[in-house]
Design a protein around this motif. Structure first.
Motif, PDB file in Angstrom:
ATOM      1  N   UNK A 115      34.931   4.718   6.498  1.00 40.62           N
ATOM      2  CA  UNK A 115      34.752   6.156   6.584  1.00 40.62           C
ATOM      3  C   UNK A 115      36.123   6.813   6.498  1.00 40.62           C
ATOM      4  N   UNK A 116      36.206   7.900   5.743  1.00 40.03           N
ATOM      5  CA  UNK A 116      37.480   8.592   5.584  1.00 40.03           C
ATOM      6  C   UNK A 116      37.375  10.024   6.080  1.00 40.03           C
ATOM      7  N   UNK A 117      38.531  10.580   6.446  1.00 39.43           N
ATOM      8  CA  UNK A 117      38.623  11.964   6.887  1.00 39.43           C
ATOM      9  C   UNK A 117      39.740  12.632   6.085  1.00 39.43           C
ATOM     10  N   UNK A 118      39.545  13.884   5.730  1.00 39.95           N
ATOM     11  CA  UNK A 118      40.557  14.599   4.949  1.00 39.95           C
ATOM     12  C   UNK A 118      41.429  15.451   5.873  1.00 39.95           C
ATOM     13  N   UNK A 170      51.413  22.089   1.982  1.00 41.58           N
ATOM     14  CA  UNK A 170      50.321  21.273   2.507  1.00 41.58           C
ATOM     15  C   UNK A 170      49.546  20.612   1.370  1.00 41.58           C
ATOM     16  N   UNK A 171      49.259  19.327   1.552  1.00 40.28           N
ATOM     17  CA  UNK A 171      48.584  18.554   0.514  1.00 40.28           C
ATOM     18  C   UNK A 171      47.428  17.780   1.138  1.00 40.28           C
ATOM     19  N   UNK A 172      46.243  17.777   0.496  1.00 43.41           N
ATOM     20  CA  UNK A 172      45.114  17.033   1.066  1.00 43.41           C
ATOM     21  C   UNK A 172      45.331  15.526   0.939  1.00 43.41           C
ATOM     22  N   UNK A 173      44.932  14.813   1.995  1.00 50.79           N
ATOM     23  CA  UNK A 173      44.985  13.350   2.018  1.00 50.79           C
ATOM     24  C   UNK A 173      43.667  12.830   2.573  1.00 50.79           C
ATOM     25  N   UNK A 224      50.849  11.297  -5.104  1.00 47.67           N
ATOM     26  CA  UNK A 224      51.765  11.082  -3.973  1.00 47.67           C
ATOM     27  C   UNK A 224      52.190  12.398  -3.338  1.00 47.67           C
ATOM     28  N   UNK A 225      52.419  12.345  -2.040  1.00 50.74           N
ATOM     29  CA  UNK A 225      52.852  13.519  -1.283  1.00 50.74           C
ATOM     30  C   UNK A 225      54.163  14.027  -1.850  1.00 50.74           C
ATOM     31  N   UNK A 263      40.330   3.428  -2.611  1.00 47.81           N
ATOM     32  CA  UNK A 263      40.639   4.749  -3.164  1.00 47.81           C
ATOM     33  C   UNK A 263      41.320   5.661  -2.159  1.00 47.81           C
ATOM     34  N   UNK A 264      41.141   5.412  -0.877  1.00 43.50           N
ATOM     35  CA  UNK A 264      41.714   6.288   0.148  1.00 43.50           C
ATOM     36  C   UNK A 264      43.229   6.371   0.006  1.00 43.50           C
ATOM     37  N   UNK A 265      43.794   7.504   0.417  1.00 44.30           N
ATOM     38  CA  UNK A 265      45.229   7.744   0.277  1.00 44.30           C
ATOM     39  C   UNK A 265      46.059   7.057   1.349  1.00 44.30           C
TER      40      UNK A 265
END
Length: 337
Positions: A46-49, A56-59, A88-89, A160-162
Motif C-alpha cells: 500500500x502506498x501513500x502520496x 513541493x513535489x508529489x511522491x 527524481x526530486x 513503481x513506488x518512489x
C-alpha cells in the motif's frame, strides 16, 4: 468479503529539539488515502502520496511500519535505481551534517555527511545520503529528514513506488519526527482487502466496534499473540510459542506482504491445515501448495487471539493465493525474525 484492519499507534517519548526543529504548525487530524498495488491474487503493498521538497513535489511511498527511514530518488543522486512513478526530486535539499545523525541505526558518517544503508528481510537493499527539506501535509508543515537514494537492489528496484515511508519507532521515522516537532503523537492505519485504505495522522475517530490490544515496548510495534485457531480448532501451543522469535512477540509490519510464523507455530498450523483441507495434490511450489485450483471454501478461516481480548479473523481470501494453483501464503520464518 470486505475486511478492514484498523491499527492505532502512539509515539513514545521524544528526541532532541535540535534534531527536529519545532514546526510552525499543529496537526489536528489528517487523513491520507492509501492505494493498494496488485500482485497475483492480492496486493503487494500500500502506498501513500506525500508532497516533499521546495518546490513541493508529489511522491508515492510504500507505507512501512517495519522500518524507520524514509527515502526517495533525488536529482543526480541515483547510481543504480529503478524506474519509478515520478521524476527524481528536483529541489534544493540540504545535506545532513554528521553531528545530527549520531547513534542512528543503519546510518553512518562520511566526508560529505550522513549516509544510510538498509537491508530488508526479503533481500532488497537501499543506500544513499540523508538530507533535510520541507514536508507539506494538508494542515501542517515541517522540516523533514529523509534519504536520497543512490543504489537500489531487489524488489525496491523494480517497484513503481518512489520510495519507502518509514513509520517505525526509530529516531528518523516520520511518526517520531511529527511527535518531536510537537505536531502529533499518534497515527492510525486502515487497510481494506479491496485495495484502499487510509493513513490518519493525529487522533482518529472510531466506533464502539473497535477492539484493542496493547503495544509492547521496544524498537518495533510488537503485540502479544496468545493463540491461533484453524476453523474452530486451537493450535496445541502455549502463548510462549508465539513469541519464540527474535522479536519476542508479533510485529505489525505494514511493509511486508508475508505472514511469517516461528517454526513451531508454522509446523502446527501446517499439520492442522493438512488435516482439515487434506494432503492431496501437494506440490513443491512453496511451503503448502496444491497442484490444482481448490475452491476457497475448502480452506478454513484462521483466528488470531491477542492480549486484551482482541481477535482477528482471517478468511481464506486473505491467506490463500490462487493462480493456476492454490497456495497458503503463510511461511516459516526459519529463525530469521
Amino acid at each position: 468479503i470486505k475486511m478492514l484492519v484498523f491499527i492505532v499507534f502512539y509515539a513514545l517519548g521524544s528526541l532532541s529539539r535540535t534534531l527536529f526543529p519545532l514546526s510552525t504548525s499543529h496537526l489536528g487530524s489528517t487523513g491520507l488515502p492509501l492505494q493498494g498495488h496488485r500482485m497475483a491474487g492480492g496486493f503487494d503493498y500500500f502506498s501513500v502520496r506525500l508532497h516533499i521538497g521546495r518546490p513541493s513535489s508529489p511522491r508515492d511511498f510504500i507505507l512501512d511500519t517495519g522500518s524507520s527511514l524514509t527515502y526517495t530518488h533525488c536529482r543526480n543522486s541515483c547510481a543504480h535505481c529503478g524506474t519509478h512513478r515520478h521524476h527524481p526530486l528536483n529541489g534544493t535539499v540540504r545535506l545532513l551534517e554528521c553531528d545530527r545523525c549520531k547513534d542512528v541505526p543503519s546510518v553512518s558518517c562520511s566526508h560529505s555527511g550522513c549516509v544510510y544503508r538498509l537491508h530488508y528481510m526479503e533481500g532488497s537493499e537501499a543506500a544513499g545520503y540523508l538530507v533535510q527539506d520541507g514536508l507539506r501535509l494538508p494542515s501542517a508543515q515541517l522540516q523533514f529528514i529523509f534519504g536520497c537514494v543512490k543504489t537500489e537492489r531487489g524488489l525496491i528496484y523494480s517497484q513503481a513506488a518512489d520510495g519507502v515511508l518509514g513509520m517505525g519507532r526509530g529516531p528518523l521515522a516520520l511518526s517520531t519526527q511529527l511527535h518531536s516537532s510537537g505536531i502529533t503523537d499518534s497515527f492510525s492505519i486502515c487497510f481494506s482487502d479491496q485495495g484502499y485504505g487510509a493513513l490518519v495522522l493525529g487522533h482518529a475517530e472510531h466506533d464502539a466496534e473497535v477492539t484493542w490490544t496493547p503495544l509492547l515496548g521496544g524498537s518495533w510495534y510488537r503485540i502479544q499473540l496468545l493463540a491461533m485457531y484453524v476453523g474452530g480448532t486451537p493450535l496445541p501451543l502455549s502463548p510462549s510459542a508465539f513469541a519464540s522469535n527474535a522479536y519476542q512477540g508479533a510485529v505489525v509490519d505494514s511493509g511486508s506482504t508475508d505472514l511469517l510464523l516461528p517454526t513451531v507455530v508454522w509446523t502446527a498450523l501446517r499439520a492442522e491445515l493438512l488435516s482439515q483441507v487434506g494432503p492431496h495434490h501437494l506440490t513443491q511450489q512453496g511451503a503448502l501448495c496444491y497442484d490444482t485450483l481448490l475452491p476457497l471454501a475448502a480452506f478454513p478461516p484462521l483466528t488470531f487471539q491477542f492480549a486484551g481480548g482482541a481477535r482477528l479473523l482471517l478468511p481464506p481470501t486473505n491467506y490463500v493465493l490462487q493462480t493456476d494453483v492454490s497456495c497458503v501464503y503463510i511461511f516459516d520464518n526459519q529463525g530469521k525474525g
